[in-house]
Each structure stands twice: as structure tokens, then as C-alpha cells.
Scaffold this motif. Sequence first.
Motif, mmCIF file in Angstrom:
data_model
loop_
_atom_site.group_PDB
_atom_site.id
_atom_site.type_symbol
_atom_site.label_atom_id
_atom_site.label_comp_id
_atom_site.label_asym_id
_atom_site.label_seq_id
_atom_site.Cartn_x
_atom_site.Cartn_y
_atom_site.Cartn_z
ATOM 1 N N PHE A 150 0.713 -1.127 0.023
ATOM 2 C CA PHE A 150 0.024 0.032 -0.215
ATOM 3 C C PHE A 150 0.782 1.200 0.027
ATOM 4 N N HIS A 151 0.354 2.378 -0.527
ATOM 5 C CA HIS A 151 1.090 3.507 -0.496
ATOM 6 C C HIS A 151 0.200 4.723 0.170
ATOM 7 N N LYS A 152 0.873 5.719 0.655
ATOM 8 C CA LYS A 152 0.218 6.773 1.557
ATOM 9 C C LYS A 152 -0.514 7.732 0.431
ATOM 10 N N GLU A 153 -1.793 8.233 0.752
ATOM 11 C CA GLU A 153 -2.351 8.959 -0.226
ATOM 12 C C GLU A 153 -2.648 10.358 0.525
ATOM 13 N N GLY A 154 -2.836 10.504 1.700
ATOM 14 C CA GLY A 154 -3.372 11.654 2.504
ATOM 15 C C GLY A 154 -3.542 11.298 3.922
ATOM 16 N N ILE A 155 -4.131 12.463 4.438
ATOM 17 C CA ILE A 155 -4.937 12.527 5.571
ATOM 18 C C ILE A 155 -6.184 12.931 5.510
ATOM 19 N N ALA A 156 -6.991 12.004 5.952
ATOM 20 C CA ALA A 156 -8.662 12.246 5.970
ATOM 21 C C ALA A 156 -9.001 12.821 7.484
ATOM 22 N N GLN A 157 -9.141 14.167 7.371
ATOM 23 C CA GLN A 157 -9.477 14.864 8.687
ATOM 24 C C GLN A 157 -10.683 14.463 9.356
ATOM 25 N N LYS A 158 -10.719 14.329 10.802
ATOM 26 C CA LYS A 158 -11.912 13.884 11.485
ATOM 27 C C LYS A 158 -12.655 12.787 10.662
ATOM 28 N N ASN A 159 -12.200 11.868 10.450
ATOM 29 C CA ASN A 159 -12.883 10.629 9.214
ATOM 30 C C ASN A 159 -13.799 9.726 10.089
ATOM 31 N N VAL A 160 -13.321 9.137 11.238
ATOM 32 C CA VAL A 160 -14.116 8.270 11.813
ATOM 33 C C VAL A 160 -14.157 8.595 13.346
ATOM 34 N N LYS A 161 -15.672 8.367 13.780
ATOM 35 C CA LYS A 161 -15.682 8.871 15.203
ATOM 36 C C LYS A 161 -15.336 7.478 16.067
ATOM 37 N N ILE A 162 -14.312 7.398 16.670
ATOM 38 C CA ILE A 162 -13.891 6.153 17.642
ATOM 39 C C ILE A 162 -14.162 6.681 19.196
ATOM 40 N N ASN A 163 -14.852 6.110 20.006
ATOM 41 C CA ASN A 163 -14.887 6.195 21.263
ATOM 42 C C ASN A 163 -15.180 7.723 21.583
ATOM 43 N N GLY A 164 -16.103 8.526 20.767
ATOM 44 C CA GLY A 164 -16.524 9.629 21.161
ATOM 45 C C GLY A 164 -15.767 10.744 20.511
ATOM 46 N N ILE A 165 -14.648 10.556 19.789
ATOM 47 C CA ILE A 165 -13.661 11.307 18.988
ATOM 48 C C ILE A 165 -13.552 11.212 17.581
ATOM 49 N N TRP A 166 -13.845 12.630 16.794
ATOM 50 C CA TRP A 166 -13.409 12.035 15.565
ATOM 51 C C TRP A 166 -11.999 12.065 15.222
ATOM 52 N N GLU A 167 -11.629 11.056 14.800
ATOM 53 C CA GLU A 167 -10.212 10.868 14.569
ATOM 54 C C GLU A 167 -9.689 11.051 13.331
ATOM 55 N N ASP A 168 -8.437 11.677 12.903
ATOM 56 C CA ASP A 168 -7.877 11.678 11.725
ATOM 57 C C ASP A 168 -7.364 10.375 11.153
ATOM 58 N N HIS A 169 -7.295 10.057 9.919
ATOM 59 C CA HIS A 169 -6.870 8.967 9.467
ATOM 60 C C HIS A 169 -5.775 9.089 8.339
ATOM 61 N N GLN A 170 -4.949 8.262 8.532
ATOM 62 C CA GLN A 170 -3.967 8.307 7.186
ATOM 63 C C GLN A 170 -4.585 7.344 6.117
ATOM 64 N N VAL A 171 -4.768 7.749 5.034
ATOM 65 C CA VAL A 171 -5.333 7.112 3.909
ATOM 66 C C VAL A 171 -4.212 6.288 3.313
ATOM 67 N N LEU A 172 -4.488 5.015 3.038
ATOM 68 C CA LEU A 172 -3.411 4.158 2.061
ATOM 69 C C LEU A 172 -4.188 3.375 1.181
ATOM 70 N N ALA A 173 -3.538 3.252 -0.071
ATOM 71 C CA ALA A 173 -4.276 2.386 -0.977
ATOM 72 C C ALA A 173 -3.360 1.345 -1.761
ATOM 73 N N ILE A 174 -3.683 0.510 -2.459
ATOM 74 C CA ILE A 174 -3.331 -0.401 -3.371
ATOM 75 C C ILE A 174 -3.979 -0.628 -4.633
ATOM 76 N N ILE A 175 -3.445 -0.419 -5.914
ATOM 77 C CA ILE A 175 -4.087 -0.628 -7.177
ATOM 78 C C ILE A 175 -3.715 -2.151 -7.695
ATOM 79 N N ASN A 176 -4.600 -2.668 -8.258
ATOM 80 C CA ASN A 176 -4.387 -3.872 -8.779
ATOM 81 C C ASN A 176 -3.281 -3.640 -10.033
ATOM 82 N N PRO A 177 -2.346 -4.398 -9.889
ATOM 83 C CA PRO A 177 -1.063 -4.276 -10.820
ATOM 84 C C PRO A 177 -1.686 -4.595 -12.362
ATOM 85 N N HIS A 178 -2.561 -5.285 -12.390
ATOM 86 C CA HIS A 178 -3.135 -6.069 -13.631
ATOM 87 C C HIS A 178 -3.958 -5.185 -14.561
ATOM 88 N N ASP A 179 -4.270 -3.925 -13.698
ATOM 89 C CA ASP A 179 -5.252 -3.201 -14.534
ATOM 90 C C ASP A 179 -4.480 -2.059 -15.194
#
Length: 179
Positions: A150-179
Amino acid sequence: MIKDNNIYIRPLNIEDSLEILRLETENREFFEMFSMTRSNDFYTMENQIKRITKNQESMLKDQEYNFGIFTNNIDKLIGTINLFQVIRGSLQNAFIGYFLDKSSNGKGYATESVKLVVDYAFNELMLHRIEAGVMLHNIASMRVLEKAGFHKEGIAQKNVKINGIWEDHQVLAIINPHD
């Protein structure tokens, strides 16, 4: 069953309900550091059977794919990994998530299971892209994903609410090498 050197993954079935309950109960505090707090009702056999049944139905509908992570040597459930929010059409995308027993961390099992699921997603499900979101302080999980390609793509700010707090998340992705 999809197998690697140290672990294998397979969809969970009703016979696994006691083991999944054990895994969730023993790791409750650890898992809730990275996920929502769950009510006590979650930690019952009845709930685990319902979850497994729902997961099996979601798999048949091509919406979500949930697997248990098992060790090859003693055939023990040590975690779960899933592809969720499967989107077909022009996107051919899904998200990946995983939990590993606290005592099994740092042994390469998470990286192996991510690689197995990615291979399944690209070669069996024919997905184009898999995304992950990781809380910024979860450096170990980011390393797992990067080792799996996977490669890093950016930060999703206040992306997911975990235990009552909106947490920033590092977004990572992988692309099918056959496409």
C-alpha cells in the motif's frame, strides 16, 4: 481456505462463534483502542452467531468479505480481516480492515493476512483498488500496509468517530497491478 507460510484465512462459520467470542472478549480493551466501544451485548454467543450469519449473507451479495486469521501450526483463531464497502461498477473498490490478537502482534501475521486478502481481492474478486484508513498514532498498522504494497495518499481529517472522538486517518491504497 487461503494459505501462507504461517497463517491461513477463511470465512468464519457458526462453528467458529465460540472462538470469535473468545478473541473479542480477551482483546476487548486492545481492540477498542482502534475501534468503537461496544456494548456488553456484543460479547455474547447470540450476537457472534448473528454477526457470522450476517457476514455470510453479505459475502453472497458481494458486499463484504470477512475472514478469520488462523495459525497453521495450532489452528487457532488469532484475528479477523475483511474487505468491506465493496463497490462495483466503474470503481471496483473496497476498504480493508483487520484486528489481530494482542499477543500475536509483531510476528508478521497481519502483513501475511493483508497480502492474502489483497491477492484474493485482485485475482478472485477482480477489484481495482483497495483502501485503508489508519489512525495517525497507529504506526504499526501503517507499516503492515506498506509492507503489503500500500502507498500513502493523504490525511482524512476527522474521518471516523472512535470512542466519541473524531479521529484523523492516514489514507493508504493499493491498485491492482494487472489493471
